[in-house]
Design a protein around this motif. Structure first.
Motif, PDB file in Angstrom:
ATOM      1  N   GLN A 156       0.829  -1.207   0.000  1.00  0.00           N
ATOM      2  CA  GLN A 156       0.000   0.000   0.000  1.00  0.00           C
ATOM      3  C   GLN A 156       0.864   1.257   0.000  1.00  0.00           C
ATOM      4  OE1 GLN A 156      -2.666  -0.305   3.318  1.00  0.00           O
ATOM      5  NE2 GLN A 156      -3.884  -1.952   2.422  1.00  0.00           N
ATOM      6  N   PHE A 159       2.121   1.700  -3.392  1.00  0.00           N
ATOM      7  CA  PHE A 159       1.053   2.201  -4.246  1.00  0.00           C
ATOM      8  C   PHE A 159       0.846   3.697  -4.029  1.00  0.00           C
ATOM      9  CE2 PHE A 159      -3.534   3.099  -4.815  1.00  0.00           C
ATOM     10  CZ  PHE A 159      -3.606   2.859  -6.186  1.00  0.00           C
ATOM     11  N   VAL A 160       0.867   4.101  -2.745  1.00  0.00           N
ATOM     12  CA  VAL A 160       0.723   5.529  -2.435  1.00  0.00           C
ATOM     13  C   VAL A 160       1.894   6.319  -3.010  1.00  0.00           C
ATOM     14  CG1 VAL A 160       0.671   7.221  -0.571  1.00  0.00           C
ATOM     15  CG2 VAL A 160      -0.695   5.148  -0.388  1.00  0.00           C
ATOM     16  N   THR A 162       3.602   5.527  -5.637  1.00  0.00           N
ATOM     17  CA  THR A 162       3.362   5.604  -7.082  1.00  0.00           C
ATOM     18  C   THR A 162       2.328   6.674  -7.387  1.00  0.00           C
ATOM     19  OG1 THR A 162       3.846   3.251  -7.325  1.00  0.00           O
ATOM     20  CG2 THR A 162       2.644   4.302  -9.126  1.00  0.00           C
ATOM     21  N   GLN A 163       1.250   6.705  -6.565  1.00  0.00           N
ATOM     22  CA  GLN A 163       0.227   7.740  -6.750  1.00  0.00           C
ATOM     23  C   GLN A 163       0.826   9.136  -6.582  1.00  0.00           C
ATOM     24  OE1 GLN A 163      -2.822   6.459  -3.892  1.00  0.00           O
ATOM     25  NE2 GLN A 163      -4.198   6.133  -5.632  1.00  0.00           N
ATOM     26  N   GLU A 166       2.836   9.878  -9.723  1.00  0.00           N
ATOM     27  CA  GLU A 166       1.944  10.161 -10.842  1.00  0.00           C
ATOM     28  C   GLU A 166       1.244  11.503 -10.656  1.00  0.00           C
ATOM     29  OE1 GLU A 166      -0.670   6.838 -11.012  1.00  0.00           O
ATOM     30  OE2 GLU A 166       0.800   5.513 -11.980  1.00  0.00           O
ATOM     31  N   TRP A 167       0.813  11.772  -9.427  1.00  0.00           N
ATOM     32  CA  TRP A 167       0.137  13.036  -9.137  1.00  0.00           C
ATOM     33  C   TRP A 167       1.077  14.212  -9.366  1.00  0.00           C
ATOM     34  CZ3 TRP A 167      -4.277  15.393  -8.710  1.00  0.00           C
ATOM     35  CH2 TRP A 167      -4.375  16.597  -8.030  1.00  0.00           C
ATOM     36  N   ASP A 170       1.453  14.727 -12.987  1.00  0.00           N
ATOM     37  CA  ASP A 170       0.259  15.383 -13.530  1.00  0.00           C
ATOM     38  C   ASP A 170       0.251  16.869 -13.175  1.00  0.00           C
ATOM     39  OD1 ASP A 170      -0.556  12.996 -14.565  1.00  0.00           O
ATOM     40  OD2 ASP A 170      -1.972  12.530 -12.965  1.00  0.00           O
TER      41      ASP A 170
END
Length: 464
Positions: A156, A159-160, A162-163, A166-167, A170
Motif C-alpha cells: 500500500q 502504491f501511495v 506511485t500515486q 503520478e500526481w 500530472d
C-alpha cells in the motif's frame, strides 16, 4: 561510550575485531591486539606469501605463527559467558526459585512455591518446556499474519508512493500547460493592447485633422470680417467724400458676408477598449471578429478542384480547360477567398488537417499571379507555410522559422486592417503562432491559400 555499563565495556574488550563475537581461544599479536585463533588462521591463509602480514586492527607488521595464546583473556571470556548465563536466568522475585511453571489462567511464569500458594490455587499450570512449543507455534502464526499485514502495508505504501509520483507528474504537466496558456494569453493581450492603441491613434489623427481644417476655415472667415470692419471704420473716420465713395458697394459687400454654422463633430471616442468586458479565452476573443470565407473559383489555379459549397479545395494536378482570366493564378496552385477586407477586424479559420504542406494567410487583391509571382510582405503576401522539408515558416523576407510545440490541425488568421497586423493562431490549443511586423495597408485584402498535392484545405462553416 561513557554511558556503557561495565559489563558492556568488558564485552567490547573481549570481542574479536574480525568476527565480532566473543573471543574463542584468543591469541595476541606483538602489538597487543587479540583475535580468535581460527580467525587469525583464516586471515593469514588468505594473504599470499611472501606478502607482509599486518595487524587487521592497527596495521602493525607481524610474522606468521608469531602470535601467542592469551590464557588470561580466555579466562575473562569464560567469566563474561557465565555472567551472561546468570543474567539470562529468570527467578521468582518472591521466592527466589526458578520459574519452571506457567499459569494458564494468569498467563505468567511461576515457581513451584507460587503454584502451592493461594494466589494460583486451583489454576491450570504446566511445565515451561511442555507449554512453550504450543505458544511458540501460536507466536509464529501471529508473526506470519503480521508479516502478511506488513507486506500488504508496504504494498500500500508503494502504491501511495506511485500515486504521489503520478500526481506530481500530472501537476507538473498541468503547471506547464497553465504557463503555456497564460504565455499565449499574454501575447494575445499584448497584441490586443497594441491594436486598440493603434486604432485609437488613427482615430485621434483623423479627428484632429478635421478639427484643424474647421479651425483654419474659421480663421479665414475671421480675417475676412476684420478686413470689412477696418474698411468701414476707415470710411467713418474719413471725409464726407471718402465716406460716400462706393458706400453702397461697401454696404452690399458687408451685408453679403455670412457666417456659416460650424461643422458639429461628435467627440465621442469610437475605439472602445473596456478590458473588463474582455473574455479571457483566446479562441472566444478571436471569434468575436470571425467571418465565413468561401473560395473564389475565378482565381483558382487550373490544377485545383473546389467543392460545390466552395469550402474545400484539393490539388488534382490535372490541368482543366478554364477560361483565361487575369484573376486566375497560373504560377502556383493558389486560390483566393471571395471576401474582401478594406477596413476593420476579421478572423477566419482554415482546417489544414493532416496535410503535409500548405500556405495560409491574406494578400493584396492586385498581387502578381503569373510567372513573376513571389510571396513576401513587400509584394502583398502575409502568410505562413508548412513545408515538406523545412517545417513551419513565416513568409517574411527572408523566411522566419517557426518552432511550434504541437502540430496545428486548424489555423486561425486574424487581420486588423487599421493596425496593420496579421496574426496566426493554433486553434487546436489556442496558442499564438506568429504576427507579422506592423504594415500599412492601402488596398483591398483577401484570404489567400496555396494548395499542395495530397494536402486538401477546408474552410469550416461559420454562422453568427
Amino acid at each position: 561510550m561513557d554511558s556503557a555499563t561495565p559489563m558492556e565495556k568488558m564485552q567490547e574488550i573481549a570481542t574479536c575485531f574480525l568476527c565480532s563475537n566473543l573471543l574463542a581461544h584468543p591469541v595476541s599479536l606483538n602489538c597487543g591486539h587479540s583475535f580468535c585463533n581460527l580467525c587469525m588462521w583464516i586471515f593469514c591463509t588468505k594473504k599470499p606469501l611472501p606478502q607482509q602480514l599486518l595487524c587487521p586492527q592497527c596495521k602493525c607488521p607481524f610474522s606468521k605463527n608469531s602470535w601467542k595464546y592469551n590464557k588470561h583473556l580466555a579466562r575473562i571470556t569464560e567469566v563474561i559467558e557465565e555472567m551472561e548465563k546468570m543474567e539470562n536466568k529468570v527467578e521468582c522475585e518472591t521466592h527466589r526459585e526458578g520459574l519452571q511453571l506457567f499459569c494458564e489462567d494468569d498467563g505468567q511464569l511461576i515457581c513451584w512455591r507460587c503454584e502451592r500458594g493461594p494466589q494460583h490455587q486451583g489454576h491450570a499450570t504446566a511445565l515451561v518446556e511442555d507449554v512453550c512449543p504450543g505458544y511458540k507455534e501460536k507466536l509464529q502464526k501471529a508473526v506470519a499474519k503480521l508479516s502478511e499485514l506488513h507486506t500488504e502495508c508496504m504494498n500500500q505504501k508503494a502504491f501511495v508512493a506511485t500515486q504521489m509520483t503520478e500526481w506530481q507528474n500530472d501537476i507538473d504537466i498541468q503547471k506547464q500547460k497553465i504557463k503555456l496558456e497564460f504565455e499565449n494569453l499574454h501575447k494575445f493581450l499584448c497584441e490586443e493592447e497594441q491594436s486598440y492603441l493603434w486604432r485609437l491613434e488613427k482615430e485621434e489623427e483623423q479627428m484632429l485633422r478635421r478639427l484643424r481644417e474647421s479651425e483654419d476655415n474659421l480663421q479665414q472667415k475671421s480675417d475676412e470680417l476684420k478686413s470689412h470692419i477696418l474698411e468701414m471704420e476707415a470710411k467713418c473716420q474719413g471725409s464726407a467724400q471718402y465716406l460716400l465713395q462706393d458706400v453702397k458697394g461697401t454696404l452690399s459687400r458687408a451685408c453679403a458676408v455670412k457666417l456659416e454654422a460650424p461643422e458639429v463633430f461628435s467627440l465621442e471616442i469610437q475605439t472602445a477598449g473596456d478590458v473588463a468586458d474582455l473574455n479571457l479565452d483566446v479562441k472566444t476573443m478571436l471569434r468575436r471578429h470571425q467571418v465565413g470565407v468561401t473560395l473564389d473559383p475565378n482565381t483558382a489555379h487550373p490544377s485545383l478542384t473546389l467543392s460545390n459549397d466552395r469550402r474545400q479545395v484539393f490539388c488534382a494536378h490535372s490541368q482543366r480547360n478554364l477560361e483565361s482570366s487575369s484573376s486566375r493564378f497560373t504560377a502556383f496552385p493558389c486560390v483566393l477567398g471571395c471576401e474582401s477586407f478594406r477596413s476593420g477586424r476579421y478572423f477566419f479559420e482554415v482546417d489544414v488537417g493532416e496535410g503535409t504542406a500548405w500556405d495560409v494567410g491574406v494578400c493584396m487583391e492586385n498581387v502578381e499571379r503569373g510567372p513573376n509571382m513571389k510571396q513576401a510582405p513587400e509584394l502583398g503576401f502575409w502568410a505562413i507555410r508548412r513545408g515538406t522539408q523545412n517545417g513551419y515558416v513565416a513568409l517574411t523576407s527572408p523566411h522566419t522559422a517557426l518552432k511550434l510545440r504541437e502540430r496545428p490541425l486548424v489555423v486561425g488568421v486574424a487581420l486588423d486592417y487599421e493596425a496593420g497586423a496579421v496574426s496566426f493562431y493554433n486553434m487546436t490549443s489556442g496558442s499564438h503562432i506568429f504576427t507579422f511586423p506592423k504594415a500599412s495597408f492601402s488596398d483591398t485584402l483577401r484570404p489567400y491559400f496555396h494548395v499542395y498535392q495530397h494536402s486538401p484545405l477546408c474552410l469550416p462553416p461559420y454562422s453568427k
